[in-house]
Design an enzyme around this catalytic site. Structure first.
Site, PDB file in Angstrom:
ATOM      1  N   GLU A   1       0.870  -1.170   0.000  1.00  0.00           N
ATOM      2  CA  GLU A   1       0.000   0.000   0.000  1.00  0.00           C
ATOM      3  C   GLU A   1       0.913   1.227   0.000  1.00  0.00           C
ATOM      4  O   GLU A   1       1.828   1.306   0.828  1.00  0.00           O
ATOM      5  CB  GLU A   1      -0.892   0.004   1.245  1.00  0.00           C
ATOM      6  CG  GLU A   1      -1.850   1.166   1.199  1.00  0.00           C
ATOM      7  CD  GLU A   1      -2.771   1.288   2.418  1.00  0.00           C
ATOM      8  OE1 GLU A   1      -2.777   0.391   3.284  1.00  0.00           O
ATOM      9  OE2 GLU A   1      -3.468   2.313   2.473  1.00  0.00           O
TER      10      GLU A   1
ATOM     11  N   ARG B   1       5.733 -12.942   9.427  1.00  0.00           N
ATOM     12  CA  ARG B   1       6.429 -11.716   9.066  1.00  0.00           C
ATOM     13  C   ARG B   1       7.801 -11.676   9.742  1.00  0.00           C
ATOM     14  O   ARG B   1       8.063 -12.394  10.697  1.00  0.00           O
ATOM     15  CB  ARG B   1       5.604 -10.503   9.462  1.00  0.00           C
ATOM     16  CG  ARG B   1       5.419 -10.337  10.965  1.00  0.00           C
ATOM     17  CD  ARG B   1       4.304  -9.370  11.318  1.00  0.00           C
ATOM     18  NE  ARG B   1       4.485  -8.058  10.754  1.00  0.00           N
ATOM     19  CZ  ARG B   1       3.702  -7.529   9.799  1.00  0.00           C
ATOM     20  NH1 ARG B   1       2.708  -8.227   9.301  1.00  0.00           N
ATOM     21  NH2 ARG B   1       3.918  -6.321   9.354  1.00  0.00           N
TER      22      ARG B   1
ATOM     23  N   LYS C   1       4.791   0.604  10.004  1.00  0.00           N
ATOM     24  CA  LYS C   1       4.788   1.803   9.171  1.00  0.00           C
ATOM     25  C   LYS C   1       4.284   3.015   9.934  1.00  0.00           C
ATOM     26  O   LYS C   1       4.817   4.106   9.799  1.00  0.00           O
ATOM     27  CB  LYS C   1       3.863   1.585   7.969  1.00  0.00           C
ATOM     28  CG  LYS C   1       4.561   1.067   6.737  1.00  0.00           C
ATOM     29  CD  LYS C   1       3.678   1.298   5.521  1.00  0.00           C
ATOM     30  CE  LYS C   1       3.536   0.022   4.722  1.00  0.00           C
ATOM     31  NZ  LYS C   1       2.486   0.095   3.709  1.00  0.00           N
TER      32      LYS C   1
HETATM   33  P1  ATP Z   1       0.051  -1.712   6.758  1.00  0.00           P
HETATM   34  O1  ATP Z   1      -0.769  -2.703   5.982  1.00  0.00           O
HETATM   35  O2  ATP Z   1      -0.207  -1.698   8.200  1.00  0.00           O
HETATM   36  O3  ATP Z   1       0.114  -0.360   6.138  1.00  0.00           O
HETATM   37  P2  ATP Z   1       2.234  -3.379   5.970  1.00  0.00           P
HETATM   38  O4  ATP Z   1       3.627  -3.345   6.479  1.00  0.00           O
HETATM   39  O5  ATP Z   1       1.471  -4.640   6.021  1.00  0.00           O
HETATM   40  O6  ATP Z   1       1.534  -2.216   6.721  1.00  0.00           O
HETATM   41  P3  ATP Z   1       1.798  -3.354   3.118  1.00  0.00           P
HETATM   42  O7  ATP Z   1       2.071  -2.246   2.179  1.00  0.00           O
HETATM   43  O8  ATP Z   1       0.420  -3.853   3.225  1.00  0.00           O
HETATM   44  O9  ATP Z   1       2.281  -2.814   4.518  1.00  0.00           O
HETATM   45  O10 ATP Z   1       2.821  -4.531   2.864  1.00  0.00           O
HETATM   46  C1  ATP Z   1       3.061  -5.083   1.605  1.00  0.00           C
HETATM   47  C2  ATP Z   1       3.402  -6.532   1.747  1.00  0.00           C
HETATM   48  O11 ATP Z   1       4.543  -6.706   2.575  1.00  0.00           O
HETATM   49  C3  ATP Z   1       2.273  -7.310   2.380  1.00  0.00           C
HETATM   50  O12 ATP Z   1       2.052  -8.473   1.614  1.00  0.00           O
HETATM   51  C4  ATP Z   1       2.770  -7.620   3.747  1.00  0.00           C
HETATM   52  O13 ATP Z   1       2.252  -8.837   4.193  1.00  0.00           O
HETATM   53  C5  ATP Z   1       4.283  -7.672   3.563  1.00  0.00           C
HETATM   54  N1  ATP Z   1       4.959  -7.327   4.802  1.00  0.00           N
HETATM   55  C6  ATP Z   1       4.782  -6.223   5.548  1.00  0.00           C
HETATM   56  N2  ATP Z   1       5.557  -6.259   6.652  1.00  0.00           N
HETATM   57  C7  ATP Z   1       6.254  -7.417   6.613  1.00  0.00           C
HETATM   58  C8  ATP Z   1       7.220  -8.045   7.466  1.00  0.00           C
HETATM   59  N3  ATP Z   1       7.613  -7.479   8.599  1.00  0.00           N
HETATM   60  N4  ATP Z   1       7.718  -9.245   7.090  1.00  0.00           N
HETATM   61  C9  ATP Z   1       7.325  -9.815   5.938  1.00  0.00           C
HETATM   62  N5  ATP Z   1       6.421  -9.292   5.102  1.00  0.00           N
HETATM   63  C10 ATP Z   1       5.878  -8.102   5.422  1.00  0.00           C
END
Ligand code: ATP
Ligand code: MG
Length: 570
Positions: free
Chosen positions: A37, A268, A278
């Site tokens: 996102e 994760r 984030k």
């Molecule tokens: P949010 O959704 O709270 O804004 P997010 O870190 O999940 O934060 P996204 O942009 O949705 O952000 O993440 C993109 C992809 O990266 C998603 O598929 C998510 O599952 C993966 N991702 C995010 N953080 C991690 C992590 N710490 N380890 C592995 N994969 C991650």
């Protein structure tokens, strides 16, 4: 067929993929995606997901899309889109000529919502947010049907159109799936599909005032792109039944083609001393705790890049940690180990003195300069040698001298002889101090001309070799040393809701402004990396100007990871 790198442990996701190839579930196709996102910069956790998704596509001759999950207009910005494109490319992955955007499917999603209403699988709910929350029930008690659940198809379709046309204010109604308010899985209790949000979108502008919910949009995005394996983090496990329910309904209605994508969850990345939320990273930037998203202390890809980490090291780290079904905490020492391992092979050596102490070599001819040979990388002879100028006055590291050395201190001390790297043996003959403060300002030494190059002809041993820079030839530099942002190793100690800023390390940045580097570095390009002998790996920062070189310390030479491994074996 699979060019699976043997050094990478097979993981449960690759097993699923291999099995699907064998059974021709997707006609032997493999198509993954990385769906950020655009509401912040990517961090090392995202790198894990990027390496996994793009890595699987690469290993099985498939494709991986970079798709922006841009369904939340208020938090998203073009700046974030640009930074994400940049980071994925820098990490070394190819997503084809263009990235994809969920917002390009808004028309299709709207149509899908209409279809679900027509097929009796969705309705428009006019309950207030509070009522909806109350009627959702709890983990132990079932929810209650909305009084609007029985609206006719005509009424639902009319309301959907009115929502789209802007006739209703934010929050006045939502489109919901009609599944089961008594489901033991709360995610199946009529989840919301569309909400009203009178907000401009960074790509679609003012076209829409309703936006799809993430849980509705994401499966559709996957299906529209013919994704085979939709890999996500564990928190989406409870969403999987809805993922499958939705795609099945749309396939039944002929809006989507089978075979449908399948969702697979993995744990994760959690990294010691590192914030990977984030929301918190945004706070660090907005409140000025760091200089920006690319501050070299940030766990963002752009921060690590500026710090001097290499894409190879980050990819290697991601391969080593592997993927699992259970969350764990990875020691940041492993990441530093991967950086060190990569740079050891590639970074040319140089001499730099960070905290200078002046040394005058009394018996060395005044005005003489000798050009001494220095090896650029002992790991790689093809990197050759360079000349380093030596003269009567040099700088050494303050730490390398003790007036009253303790037993274990083998470096320079009064009356003691040490080796200057690539140069000569010197012996300390005098210590000059500031009369007022007592601080040591200068050392007097003598050198042995017969030890040129750093070897003694009579086999005389010295216990230490020091790095140095010739005072007359030195180039001034600023060197920035970084510590961890978090003082607590386990980021889980940063309790939700509590102010995490009390756990920030107040000494995470140290700027040394009177450093000296050897003249070969005078024209070092931004981003170039060196090993400063005995000190660590350093990278030229973009703040560098014609007047002042600025280096970031990437990592020290101390290998804490090897120590951890050794301790484990004992
Ligand atoms: P949010 O959704 O709270 O804004 P997010 O870190 O999940 O934060 P996204 O942009 O949705 O952000 O993440 C993109 C992809 O990266 C998603 O598929 C998510 O599952 C993966 N991702 C995010 N953080 C991690 C992590 N710490 N380890 C592995 N994969 C991650
Ligand atoms: Mg997310």
């Amino acid at each position: 067929m699979a060019e699976n790198d043997i050094s990478r442990p097979a993981d449960f996701i690759r097993e699923v993929v291999e099995n699907d190839i064998k059974t021709k579930k997707y006609d032997s196709r493999v198509h993954t995606r990385f769906p950020p996102e655009p509401n912040g910069y990517l961090h090392i956790g995202h790198a894990k997901s990027i390496c996994l998704n793009f890595g699987i596509a690469r290993d099985y001759g498939g494709l991986c899309n970079l798709r922006f999950d841009d369904t939340n207009p208020e938090k998203e910005e073009q700046e974030y889109v640009n930074s994400i494109l940049d980071s994925v490319r820098w990490l070394g992955f190819d997503f084809g000529p263009e990235a994809l955007y969920a917002s390009d499917y808004f028309d299709f999603m709207y149509k899908a919502a209409g279809y679900l209403i027509t097929a009796g699988h969705a309705y428009v709910d006019s309950q207030t947010a509070d009522e909806m929350r109350e009627n959702r029930g709890t983990l132990t008690s079932p929810g209650k049907d909305s009084p609007f659940r029985g609206r006719s198809e005509e009424e639902n379709l009319r309301l959907l159109r009115e929502m789209r046309d802007g006739s209703h204010p934010d929050g006045s109604m939502v489109v919901r799936a009609k599944i089961d308010m008594a489901s033991p899985n709360i995610n199946m209790r009529d989840p919301a599909l569309y909400r009203i949000k009178h907000a401009d979108h960074h790509r679609t502008g003012g076209k829409w005032c309703i936006y799809p919910m993430y849980t509705f949009a994401h499966p559709i995005e996957d299906a529209v792109e013919n994704i085979t394996h939709s890999i996500c983090t564990l928190e989406f496990e409870d969403q999987r039944p809805f993922y499958d329910w939705l795609l099945e309904r749309l396939a039944e209605g002929g809006l989507l083609e089978r075979p449908l994508p399948q969702q697979i969850e993995f744990a994760r990345l959690n990294l010691s001393h590192t914030i990977l939320s984030k929301r918190k990273l945004i706070q660090l930037v907005q409140e000025g705790h760091v200089s920006g998203w690319d501050d070299p202390r940030m766990p963002t890809i752009s921060g690590m890049r500026r710090r001097g980490f290499t894409p190879e090291a980050i990819r290697n780290f991601c391969d080593r940690i592997g993927v699992a079904k259970r969350e764990s905490l990875v020691d940041i020492a492993l990441l530093e180990y991967c950086v060190r391992e990569d740079l050891n092979k590639r970074a040319p050596r140089a001499m730099a003195v960070l905290r200078p102490l002046k040394v005058v070599i009394d018996n060395y001819p005044e005005g003489l300069t000798e050009e001494l040979d220095a090896v650029n990388n002992p790991e790689d002879a093809s990197m050759g040698t360079r000349k380093v100028p030596f003269s009567r006055v040099i700088y050494i590291e303050k730490d390398d001298f003790r007036e009253a050395p303790p037993k274990e201190f083998f470096r320079l001390a009064p009356g003691r002889e040490v080796r200057l790297r690539y140069a000569y043996y010197i012996t300390c003959t005098g210590v000059i101090k500031d009369e007022k403060t007592g601080e040591i300002t200068e050392l007097r030494c003598t050198y042995d001309p017969k030890t040129k190059g750093g070897d003694s002809p009579d086999g005389r041993k010295v216990k230490a070799t020091l790095h140095w820079v010739s005072a007359r030839h030195t180039v001034a530099a600023e060197v920035r040393l970084y510590g961890y942002l978090l003082i607590k190793p386990d980021p889980a100690d940063v309790e939700e809701g509590k102010d995490f800023k009390s756990l920030l390390n107040p000494n995470s940045l140290e700027r040394l402004q009177s450093c000296h580097v050897e003249p070969a570095l005078a024209s070092a390009a931004q981003g170039s990396r060196y090993q400063f002998e005995r000190l660590g790996y350093f990278c030229v920062d973009p703040d560098t100007s014609v007047d002042q070189l600025v280096f970031n310390r990437i990592v020290t030479l101390k290998d804490t990871w090897a120590k951890i491994e050794k301790a484990k074996k004992k």
